[in-house]
Motif scaffolding. Structure first.
Motif, PDB file in Angstrom:
ATOM      1  N   UNK A  73      -5.319   5.302  -5.106  1.00 12.03           N
ATOM      2  CA  UNK A  73      -5.236   6.480  -4.239  1.00 12.03           C
ATOM      3  C   UNK A  73      -6.554   7.168  -4.006  1.00 12.03           C
ATOM      4  N   UNK A  74      -7.635   6.414  -4.053  1.00  6.51           N
ATOM      5  CA  UNK A  74      -8.968   6.993  -3.849  1.00  6.51           C
ATOM      6  C   UNK A  74      -9.088   7.574  -2.441  1.00  6.51           C
ATOM      7  N   UNK A  75     -10.029   8.510  -2.270  1.00  6.77           N
ATOM      8  CA  UNK A  75     -10.206   9.191  -0.983  1.00  6.77           C
ATOM      9  C   UNK A  75     -10.581   8.221   0.131  1.00  6.77           C
ATOM     10  N   UNK A  76     -11.266   7.140  -0.229  1.00  3.58           N
ATOM     11  CA  UNK A  76     -11.701   6.179   0.794  1.00  3.58           C
ATOM     12  C   UNK A  76     -10.706   5.035   0.990  1.00  3.58           C
ATOM     13  N   UNK A  77      -9.492   5.200   0.476  1.00  2.93           N
ATOM     14  CA  UNK A  77      -8.467   4.170   0.653  1.00  2.93           C
ATOM     15  C   UNK A  77      -8.212   3.932   2.135  1.00  2.93           C
ATOM     16  N   UNK A  78      -8.188   2.652   2.537  1.00  2.00           N
ATOM     17  CA  UNK A  78      -7.857   2.296   3.918  1.00  2.00           C
ATOM     18  C   UNK A  78      -6.337   2.313   4.041  1.00  2.00           C
ATOM     19  N   UNK A  79      -5.803   3.422   4.568  1.00  2.00           N
ATOM     20  CA  UNK A  79      -4.356   3.622   4.614  1.00  2.00           C
ATOM     21  C   UNK A  79      -3.662   2.536   5.440  1.00  2.00           C
ATOM     22  N   UNK A  80      -4.268   2.165   6.559  1.00  2.00           N
ATOM     23  CA  UNK A  80      -3.621   1.201   7.447  1.00  2.00           C
ATOM     24  C   UNK A  80      -3.472  -0.165   6.780  1.00  2.00           C
ATOM     25  N   UNK A  81      -4.530  -0.634   6.144  1.00  2.00           N
ATOM     26  CA  UNK A  81      -4.464  -1.938   5.458  1.00  2.00           C
ATOM     27  C   UNK A  81      -3.538  -1.873   4.247  1.00  2.00           C
ATOM     28  N   UNK A  82      -3.605  -0.746   3.528  1.00  2.00           N
ATOM     29  CA  UNK A  82      -2.745  -0.571   2.354  1.00  2.00           C
ATOM     30  C   UNK A  82      -1.279  -0.550   2.765  1.00  2.00           C
ATOM     31  N   UNK A  83      -0.985   0.191   3.831  1.00  2.90           N
ATOM     32  CA  UNK A  83       0.390   0.279   4.330  1.00  2.90           C
ATOM     33  C   UNK A  83       0.916  -1.101   4.721  1.00  2.90           C
ATOM     34  N   UNK A  84       0.081  -1.858   5.396  1.00  7.27           N
ATOM     35  CA  UNK A  84       0.486  -3.202   5.820  1.00  7.27           C
ATOM     36  C   UNK A  84       0.785  -4.088   4.619  1.00  7.27           C
ATOM     37  N   UNK A  85      -0.075  -4.047   3.606  1.00  6.59           N
ATOM     38  CA  UNK A  85       0.103  -4.879   2.416  1.00  6.59           C
ATOM     39  C   UNK A  85       1.345  -4.450   1.631  1.00  6.59           C
ATOM     40  N   UNK A  86       1.528  -3.153   1.430  1.00 10.67           N
ATOM     41  CA  UNK A  86       2.688  -2.652   0.691  1.00 10.67           C
ATOM     42  C   UNK A  86       3.986  -3.025   1.397  1.00 10.67           C
ATOM     43  N   UNK A  87       4.032  -2.812   2.710  1.00  9.72           N
ATOM     44  CA  UNK A  87       5.254  -3.121   3.460  1.00  9.72           C
ATOM     45  C   UNK A  87       5.518  -4.622   3.527  1.00  9.72           C
ATOM     46  N   UNK A  88       4.434  -5.402   3.500  1.00 12.49           N
ATOM     47  CA  UNK A  88       4.577  -6.862   3.459  1.00 12.49           C
ATOM     48  C   UNK A  88       5.280  -7.276   2.171  1.00 12.49           C
ATOM     49  N   UNK A  89       4.912  -6.642   1.055  1.00 15.33           N
ATOM     50  CA  UNK A  89       5.565  -6.939  -0.225  1.00 15.33           C
ATOM     51  C   UNK A  89       7.033  -6.515  -0.196  1.00 15.33           C
ATOM     52  N   UNK A  90       7.292  -5.285   0.272  1.00 15.47           N
ATOM     53  CA  UNK A  90       8.668  -4.798   0.312  1.00 15.47           C
ATOM     54  C   UNK A  90       9.552  -5.688   1.184  1.00 15.47           C
ATOM     55  N   UNK A  91       9.027  -6.101   2.330  1.00 17.25           N
ATOM     56  CA  UNK A  91       9.785  -6.982   3.233  1.00 17.25           C
ATOM     57  C   UNK A  91      10.046  -8.332   2.580  1.00 17.25           C
ATOM     58  N   UNK A  92       9.037  -8.846   1.877  1.00 21.04           N
ATOM     59  CA  UNK A  92       9.170 -10.161   1.239  1.00 21.04           C
ATOM     60  C   UNK A  92      10.213 -10.109   0.131  1.00 21.04           C
TER      61      UNK A  92
END
Length: 415
Positions: A73-92
């Motif tokens: 959760x660092x300030x420089x976290x790339x939200x868009x890439x993180x969101x894509x990766x997290x949702x990819x896991x949840x979908x899988x």
């Protein structure tokens, strides 16, 4: 030969599996020491090998990738890439029905959603104060990131589209509004409300269960459910305005036509369409739209006034008089309507002035024409200009009224 090829294939597959697991172990080790750059390097190495991996390996890959991008959760976290990766896991995991990491990742997503939504709200408050396009763009990006983290919350996509428009980023606004239309978004939703006992303020809850719990605990009272109205009509409206702002009136008209097909009784879309026709110089289509708008909103004086203006421009003065008279009937203080009625009457004097010019040397005839034809026009027009001046107070009207007083040999004068 075939056996040898099969052996080689099996050997290559074994190397691939070994490579996947080796890279994932490296990533996992790097994450434990918060070395996110090293973790991502290992993840990137494994990316090309993951297509043929087994379920467990794929799930772990998506999990580690999301965690590496999340960076605690660092300030420089790339939200868009993180969101894509997290949702990819949840979908899988939903697809495979094996939920090893979903609970942990779901909690991280919820935290990101809360943090990002708060950031969006604060940045929008700042933009609303400064009115600076760059500040609006920052807020819009934050709203969009919330949507990317939780695609079911399409209201954040709606917010992002609107705030990008306010920030004059019309291209992004158009893209997001079109996405909302393609998704079939309406914005209709149930809102769960209850009154907080301590403060007396109404609170909004994410679901009925949360609301009922607060009531059961005695922290809230007066629970109720309200329906949020459709936003779809305004999606068409705002999308069209974005195209109009980009100086693309034809595309704006195309979008408004789509909207009016879906919302045939929309006064708002009809007026927007009329305004675009006006800007294009199509006075007849502008007038036609306003007349249709009158049928939808027959008590709006501005509509009658604007139709009257168009009728004046098109030479339909009798119709214009009816329109201005109706506008005054609905709004007795409509100064511009009085002014235009006076102007229509005064216009009759143009032909009389030509006749006077032709008889300038025949003094007797000149005086007779003036007395019998010109001054009656002045007397008829004067009350309308006096009324217009009483509401508008412009220098131009003051001079006109004083000129009429003088021509009519009246002692009155506006100082």
């Amino acid at each position: 030969m075939k056996k040898q090829l099969l052996f080689l294939s099996a050997f290559i597959i074994s190397l691939t599996i070994f490579g996947q697991k080796s890279e994932l172990k490296t990533a996992e080790k790097a994450l434990k020491s918060n070395n996110f750059a090293a973790a991502m390097a290992a993840i990137n190495q494994a990316e090309g090998l993951i297509a043929n991996a087994d379920q467990k390996t794929k799930a772990k890959f998506y999990y580690l990738k999301g965690k590496a991008l999340y960076q605690n959760g660092a300030a420089n976290t790339d939200i868009e890439k993180t969101a894509k990766a997290f949702n990819q896991l949840l979908d899988f995991e939903k697809e495979t029905k094996k939920y090893k990491y979903s609970k942990e990742i779901g909690e991280l997503i919820n935290k990101l959603i809360d943090d990002t939504a708060n950031k969006a709200s604060e940045s929008y408050k700042l933009a609303a104060k400064t009115k600076a396009p760059e500040d609006y763009k920052v807020a819009a990006k934050n709203f969009h990131q919330v949507y990317l983290l939780s695609p079911r919350d399409t209201s954040y996509l709606d917010n992002a589209a609107l705030v990008y428009y306010l920030g004059k980023d019309y291209d992004t606004s158009i893209k997001l509004y079109q996405q909302l239309l393609d998704l079939g978004y309406t914005g209709i939703a149930k809102i769960y409300k209850a009154t907080e006992k301590e403060s007396g303020k109404d609170l909004i809850f994410p679901d009925k269960k949360s609301m009922d719990l607060q009531v059961k605990l005695g922290l809230a009272e007066n629970p109720r459910t309200e329906m949020k109205e459709s936003r779809r009509e305004y999606i068409f409206k705002n999308l069209a305005q974005s195209y109009a702002a980009k100086d693309n009136p034809d595309k704006a008209l195309e979008i408004l036509a789509q909207g009016r097909k879906e919302f045939p009784n929309s006064y708002s879309l009809l007026i927007d369409e009329a305004n675009i026709y006006y800007k294009k110089g199509d006075k007849q289509r502008f007038k036609d739209n306003l007349e249709l708008a009158i049928s939808l909103n027959p008590t709006e004086p501005t509509l009658y006034f604007n139709v009257g203006v168009m009728n004046m421009d098109l030479g339909y003065e009798e119709e214009a008089v009816k329109n201005f008279t109706k506008a005054i009937e609905l709004d007795p203080e409509y100064g511009n309507a009085y002014n235009n009625l006076g102007s229509i009457i005064l216009k009759k004097s143009e032909a009389v002035q030509e006749e006077l010019n032709k008889n300038a040397m025949d003094f007797a005839k000149y005086d007779k024409i003036k007395e019998e034809k010109l001054l009656p026009i002045y007397r008829e027009a004067l009350p309308y200009f006096e009324k217009a001046y009483s509401f508008l107070k412009t220098e131009q009207l003051k001079n006109l009224v004083n000129s009429l007083y003088e021509n009519l040999d009246m002692e009155k004068r506006i100082e």
